[in-house]
Design a protein around this motif. Structure first.
Motif, PDB file in Angstrom:
ATOM      1  N   THR A  44       0.731 -61.761 -20.754  1.00  0.00           N
ATOM      2  CA  THR A  44       1.258 -61.942 -19.960  1.00  0.00           C
ATOM      3  C   THR A  44       1.561 -62.818 -19.000  1.00  0.00           C
ATOM      4  OG1 THR A  44       0.441 -59.433 -19.329  1.00  0.00           O
ATOM      5  CG2 THR A  44       0.647 -60.053 -17.380  1.00  0.00           C
ATOM      6  N   SER A  45       0.018 -63.563 -19.017  1.00  0.00           N
ATOM      7  CA  SER A  45       0.370 -64.813 -18.609  1.00  0.00           C
ATOM      8  C   SER A  45       1.111 -65.704 -18.806  1.00  0.00           C
ATOM      9  CB  SER A  45      -1.498 -65.244 -19.057  1.00  0.00           C
ATOM     10  OG  SER A  45      -1.674 -66.851 -18.593  1.00  0.00           O
ATOM     11  N   ARG A  46       1.601 -65.605 -20.233  1.00  0.00           N
ATOM     12  CA  ARG A  46       2.425 -66.509 -20.436  1.00  0.00           C
ATOM     13  C   ARG A  46       4.033 -66.064 -20.152  1.00  0.00           C
ATOM     14  NH1 ARG A  46      -0.490 -66.439 -26.223  1.00  0.00           N
ATOM     15  NH2 ARG A  46      -1.341 -67.813 -25.846  1.00  0.00           N
ATOM     16  N   TRP A  77      -3.772 -60.293 -22.057  1.00  0.00           N
ATOM     17  CA  TRP A  77      -3.974 -60.834 -20.633  1.00  0.00           C
ATOM     18  C   TRP A  77      -2.831 -62.468 -21.322  1.00  0.00           C
ATOM     19  CZ3 TRP A  77      -5.479 -65.634 -19.546  1.00  0.00           C
ATOM     20  CH2 TRP A  77      -5.977 -66.032 -18.509  1.00  0.00           C
ATOM     21  N   LEU A  78      -3.511 -63.070 -21.937  1.00  0.00           N
ATOM     22  CA  LEU A  78      -2.740 -64.482 -22.212  1.00  0.00           C
ATOM     23  C   LEU A  78      -1.343 -64.402 -22.543  1.00  0.00           C
ATOM     24  CD1 LEU A  78      -5.139 -66.100 -24.940  1.00  0.00           C
ATOM     25  CD2 LEU A  78      -4.472 -66.883 -23.035  1.00  0.00           C
ATOM     26  N   ARG A  88       4.491 -64.690 -17.768  1.00  0.00           N
ATOM     27  CA  ARG A  88       4.631 -64.850 -15.979  1.00  0.00           C
ATOM     28  C   ARG A  88       4.883 -66.330 -15.837  1.00  0.00           C
ATOM     29  NH1 ARG A  88       0.104 -61.678 -14.265  1.00  0.00           N
ATOM     30  NH2 ARG A  88      -1.088 -63.087 -14.952  1.00  0.00           N
ATOM     31  N   ASP A  89       3.653 -67.614 -16.839  1.00  0.00           N
ATOM     32  CA  ASP A  89       4.543 -69.043 -16.498  1.00  0.00           C
ATOM     33  C   ASP A  89       6.018 -69.145 -17.031  1.00  0.00           C
ATOM     34  OD1 ASP A  89       1.671 -69.688 -15.988  1.00  0.00           O
ATOM     35  OD2 ASP A  89       1.131 -69.934 -17.667  1.00  0.00           O
ATOM     36  N   SER A  94       6.371 -72.881 -15.728  1.00  0.00           N
ATOM     37  CA  SER A  94       5.122 -73.231 -15.401  1.00  0.00           C
ATOM     38  C   SER A  94       4.763 -74.733 -14.836  1.00  0.00           C
ATOM     39  CB  SER A  94       5.381 -73.986 -16.971  1.00  0.00           C
ATOM     40  OG  SER A  94       5.464 -72.787 -18.669  1.00  0.00           O
TER      41      SER A  94
END
Length: 84
Positions: free
Chosen positions: A73-75, A70-71, A77-78, A83
């Motif tokens: 994938t989240s990074r 999850w992290l 996307r950011d 960001s």
């Protein structure tokens, strides 16, 4: 209780869990500890209305699955969004 004086260090998050019972708060903290390295939790009364407040610090740089996926994938996307 003394409030934190600043933001946690890079890759860490201060987490506060407020629940009606100590058992419920401990269960939530246990889930977090299964996903992230964490400090020992601190327990306090939640206030005049009863309940429990647990506080701990999680280290997102030492994440286990599924939090790691999850992290990552989240990074990504950011980065794609600049960001925000």
């Amino acid at each position: 209780m003394q409030q934190p004086t600043g933001a946690p260090s890079e890759g860490h998050a201060d987490v506060r869990i407020v629940a009606a019972s100590p058992e419920v708060a401990r269960r939530v903290a246990e889930v977090l500890r299964r996903c992230f390295a964490a400090t020992e939790q601190r327990s306090y009364p939640a206030g005049d209305g009863g309940g429990t407040r647990l506080e701990l610090v999680v280290d997102t740089t030492r994440a286990a699955e599924p939090a790691r996926s999850w992290l990552e994938t989240s990074r990504s996307r950011d980065k794609d969004r600049g960001s925000e």
